[in-house]
Each structure stands twice: as structure tokens, then as C-alpha cells.
Write a protein that holds these residues in place. Structure first.
Motif, short mmCIF file in Angstrom:
data_model
loop_
_atom_site.label_atom_id
_atom_site.label_comp_id
_atom_site.label_asym_id
_atom_site.label_seq_id
_atom_site.Cartn_x
_atom_site.Cartn_y
_atom_site.Cartn_z
N PHE A 33 0.63 -0.88 0.07
CA PHE A 33 0.02 -0.11 -0.28
C PHE A 33 0.80 1.80 -0.05
O PHE A 33 1.45 1.39 1.15
N GLU A 34 0.70 2.02 -1.10
CA GLU A 34 1.20 3.39 -0.64
C GLU A 34 0.97 4.52 -0.04
O GLU A 34 2.32 4.92 0.38
N ASN A 35 0.08 4.98 0.60
CA ASN A 35 -0.26 5.74 2.04
C ASN A 35 -0.81 4.79 2.71
O ASN A 35 -2.17 4.52 3.16
N PRO A 36 -0.16 4.79 4.26
CA PRO A 36 -1.22 4.09 4.99
C PRO A 36 -2.34 5.68 5.42
O PRO A 36 -3.34 4.81 5.63
N SER A 37 -1.62 6.52 5.30
CA SER A 37 -2.25 7.60 6.22
C SER A 37 -3.88 7.56 5.44
O SER A 37 -5.35 8.32 5.25
N GLY A 51 -3.98 -4.70 18.58
CA GLY A 51 -3.28 -4.21 17.28
C GLY A 51 -3.91 -3.22 16.46
O GLY A 51 -2.93 -2.55 16.08
N SER A 52 -4.63 -2.95 16.77
CA SER A 52 -5.87 -2.26 16.69
C SER A 52 -4.51 -0.62 16.39
O SER A 52 -4.41 0.52 15.63
N ARG A 53 -4.05 0.39 17.59
CA ARG A 53 -3.56 0.72 17.99
C ARG A 53 -1.99 0.68 17.38
O ARG A 53 -1.07 1.15 16.49
N MET A 54 -1.19 -0.62 17.25
CA MET A 54 -0.50 -0.59 16.40
C MET A 54 -0.33 -0.42 14.95
O MET A 54 -0.03 0.45 14.10
N LEU A 55 -1.50 -0.49 14.48
CA LEU A 55 -1.96 0.32 12.88
C LEU A 55 -2.26 1.63 12.73
O LEU A 55 -1.85 1.87 11.84
N ALA A 56 -2.45 1.98 13.65
CA ALA A 56 -2.78 3.29 14.10
C ALA A 56 -1.60 4.39 13.76
O ALA A 56 -1.84 5.27 13.76
N GLU A 57 -0.66 3.39 15.25
CA GLU A 57 0.51 4.47 14.90
C GLU A 57 1.48 4.42 13.90
O GLU A 57 2.37 4.77 13.54
N GLN A 58 0.74 3.68 12.85
CA GLN A 58 1.50 3.33 11.46
C GLN A 58 0.55 4.65 9.74
O GLN A 58 0.56 4.97 8.84
N GLY A 59 -0.49 5.59 10.71
CA GLY A 59 -1.34 6.10 10.37
C GLY A 59 -2.57 5.73 9.93
O GLY A 59 -3.43 6.21 8.60
N ILE A 60 -2.52 4.85 9.92
CA ILE A 60 -4.05 3.75 8.96
C ILE A 60 -5.31 4.01 10.43
O ILE A 60 -5.14 4.45 11.57
N ASN A 61 -6.62 4.72 9.76
CA ASN A 61 -7.28 4.27 10.09
C ASN A 61 -7.77 3.21 10.80
O ASN A 61 -8.30 2.76 9.61
N VAL A 62 -8.19 3.04 12.05
CA VAL A 62 -8.85 1.94 12.17
C VAL A 62 -10.32 1.94 13.01
O VAL A 62 -10.58 2.62 13.69
N ILE A 63 -11.06 1.14 11.63
CA ILE A 63 -12.79 0.49 12.43
C ILE A 63 -12.46 -0.42 13.82
O ILE A 63 -12.20 -1.82 13.13
N ALA A 64 -12.57 -0.35 14.74
CA ALA A 64 -12.40 -1.55 15.96
C ALA A 64 -14.08 -2.06 16.43
O ALA A 64 -14.62 -1.30 16.60
N ILE A 65 -13.62 -3.52 15.45
CA ILE A 65 -15.10 -4.58 16.44
C ILE A 65 -14.97 -4.97 17.40
O ILE A 65 -13.96 -5.76 16.94
N GLU A 66 -15.11 -4.65 18.06
CA GLU A 66 -16.04 -6.08 19.04
C GLU A 66 -17.13 -5.38 20.19
O GLU A 66 -17.40 -4.86 19.75
N PRO A 67 -17.41 -6.59 20.29
CA PRO A 67 -18.87 -7.30 20.58
C PRO A 67 -18.96 -6.66 22.21
O PRO A 67 -19.77 -7.38 22.72
N ASN A 68 -17.68 -7.30 23.31
CA ASN A 68 -17.89 -6.88 24.20
C ASN A 68 -17.42 -5.48 24.91
O ASN A 68 -16.03 -5.50 24.52
N LEU A 80 -6.95 7.61 16.27
CA LEU A 80 -7.06 6.83 14.47
C LEU A 80 -8.52 6.06 14.80
O LEU A 80 -8.28 5.32 13.65
N ILE A 81 -8.47 5.51 16.34
CA ILE A 81 -9.24 4.38 15.73
C ILE A 81 -10.72 4.46 16.94
O ILE A 81 -11.32 5.13 17.61
N GLU A 82 -11.59 4.05 15.68
CA GLU A 82 -13.20 4.30 16.34
C GLU A 82 -13.73 2.78 16.82
O GLU A 82 -13.84 1.80 16.09
N PHE A 83 -14.12 3.05 18.21
CA PHE A 83 -14.51 1.44 18.59
C PHE A 83 -16.18 1.06 17.95
O PHE A 83 -16.67 1.67 18.33
#
Length: 256
Positions: A33-37, A51-68, A80-83
Motif C-alpha cells: 500500500f502506498e500511503n497508510p494515511s 493490534g488496532s493501536r499498532m495499525l493506528a501508529e502507522q497512520g491507518i484509520n482503524v474501525i475496531a469491531i468488538e462485541p464485548n 485514529l481508532i473508532e470502536f
């Protein structure tokens, strides 16, 4: 035990004491992927967002899906993380809306066939699926002894090794994904005594109340004292397994 709720009483220990993942594994996920942001990742079964934070630290926008809810509430916030409260089988995300689907030590809990169908639905054709597990490396003396102790003290423990093999086979045989790749990275977690106890108590199969917890804590203290180094640390050694696949182009009759 219900996979959706089995970690509810472990969320604080999970957030504080579960290991992260090798940086090389994260680099492999985003390679190509050319541009993580500009990327959007759906981290499924995100737990407390390790894991979500490790992705977000690379500039990636993360949708964190969690039922608990308990796990979600224990997560550290990141801009950059939306639960979102949803499941792997029904993420409620739009069709072809994400560049990455990731599962960090979670895929074996899912209902495999509907989950793979859902992952294929939400991934862009140019997207990527990445499944990761931190597995204890029993070739290391301390890690092996710790693993043996875990087997002795665990209750209601699913055969996660078998479940992982089934999970991996489901990807290899899936009608929804192609270009399956597997890589392994070495990883290490440094722990003091409270950290070791917290790491083990983060497992849903370990009793964490009353006399049983006291006995487990005593056993862990003995293990720690046998292996502790001059820095006051012991080391859990992992093999981080990562499986990557791409969505298969599926042509439906209404496309003609």
C-alpha cells in the motif's frame, strides 16, 4: 463459555499485560500500500485494541469491531481508532469499504464460514486480510514451563491449537480468498512478577477468584523465582504467525 463474553472479567489484565506484535509483522500487513494515511482497516475482534493501536501508529484509520463492552471500555483511546460494537459475522460495515481486515489473536473464536463471507463483502477488491497469533515457543525453557503450568491450572479451556488449525484451513480452502501466504516472526515479552501474574490471569480459562487464584499466584511466584534474571524479569518467547490472503473476484449472475 460464550466467546462474546468469556473475557468480560479479564479486560483490565488483558489491556495491561497481553503482548503486542512484532513491528515486522505490521510492516508486512501494510506492504504494497502506498500511503497508510489513506487506508481504512477493520480490526475484527479488536479486544482492548492492542493490534488496532499498532495499525493506528502507522497512520491507518482503524474501525475496531468488538462485541464485548468490558473489553472495549478497557481500551486506550487513539484519535485514529473508532470502536464499534458488532461481531465478525455481522460488522455492519458497507460493501467494499475497507482496505484491510485484521484479526489479532481472535479469528479462532469466530463462526468461520459466515465470517469469511462477511470479510469478503467489506473488503475492497484491492484489499487484504491478515490473521495473526502470538503462539508460545515451547523450545524456550521458561516459556515451556509456563505453558505446562497453564495446562494444569486451566478450566473450561477450549482446544485453541486445534481451533487455530481449523481456522487456517478454512482460509486455505475458502471460496472467498486467494494468494494465501504464511510468515513467522520471533517475538519476546518482558515481565516482572506482577506482569507474569497479570499475563496468565488475562486468560479466560484460568480461575481468578478465591483460593484457586491464591494457589495459582503462588505457583507463578515459584516459576518466576526459578527463572528471574538480574533485572528482575522473565521472558515469554513467542512465534508470531501471520496469514495473509486477498479477496477473490467473484462474479455473480446479475453482473452480466
Amino acid at each position: 463459555m460464550n466467546p462474546l463474553s468469556r473475557f468480560s472479567d479479564r479486560s483490565k489484565d488483558y489491556a495491561q499485560y497481553r503482548p503486542n506484535y512484532p513491528k515486522e509483522a505490521i510492516a508486512l500487513i501494510i506492504s504494497g500500500f502506498e500511503n497508510p494515511s489513506e487506508l481504512v482497516a477493520a480490526d475484527i475482534g479488536a479486544g482492548t485494541g492492542i493490534g488496532s493501536r499498532m495499525l493506528a501508529e502507522q497512520g491507518i484509520n482503524v474501525i475496531a469491531i468488538e462485541p464485548n463492552i468490558s473489553m472495549k471500555n478497557a481500551a486506550k483511546s487513539h484519535p485514529l481508532i473508532e470502536f464499534r460494537e458488532a461481531t465478525a459475522e455481522a460488522t455492519n460495515l458497507p460493501n467494499e469499504s475497507v482496505d484491510l481486515v485484521t484479526c489479532f489473536h481472535a479469528f479462532h473464536w469466530f463462526n468461520l464460514e459466515p465470517t469469511l463471507q462477511e470479510f469478503h463483502r467489506i473488503l475492497k477488491p484491492s484489499g487484504k486480510l491478515a490473521l495473526l497469533w502470538n503462539n508460545w515457543n515451547r523450545e524456550d525453557g521458561f516459556t515451556k514451563e509456563n505453558s505446562n503450568l497453564m495446562k494444569q491450572i486451566s478450566k473450561n479451556h477450549p482446544n485453541t491449537k486445534k481451533k487455530r488449525h481449523i481456522s487456517i484451513a478454512s482460509i486455505e480452502k475458502s471460496a472467498y480468498f486467494v494468494n494465501f501466504q504464511h510468515s513467522t516472526f520471533a517475538h519476546r515479552q518482558e515481565l516482572d512478577l506482577p506482569g507474569l501474574i497479570g499475563r496468565i490471569m488475562s486468560s479466560s480459562s484460568v480461575p481468578n477468584q478465591g483460593y484457586e487464584r491464591e494457589q495459582i499466584t503462588a505457583s507463578l511466584k515459584g516459576l518466576y523465582e526459578r527463572w528471574v534474571d538480574k533485572k528482575g524479569l522473565v521472558y515469554l518467547i513467542y512465534r508470531t504467525e501471520i496469514y495473509i490472503a486477498e479477496p477473490k473476484l467473484i462474479i455473480t449472475p446479475n453482473q452480466f
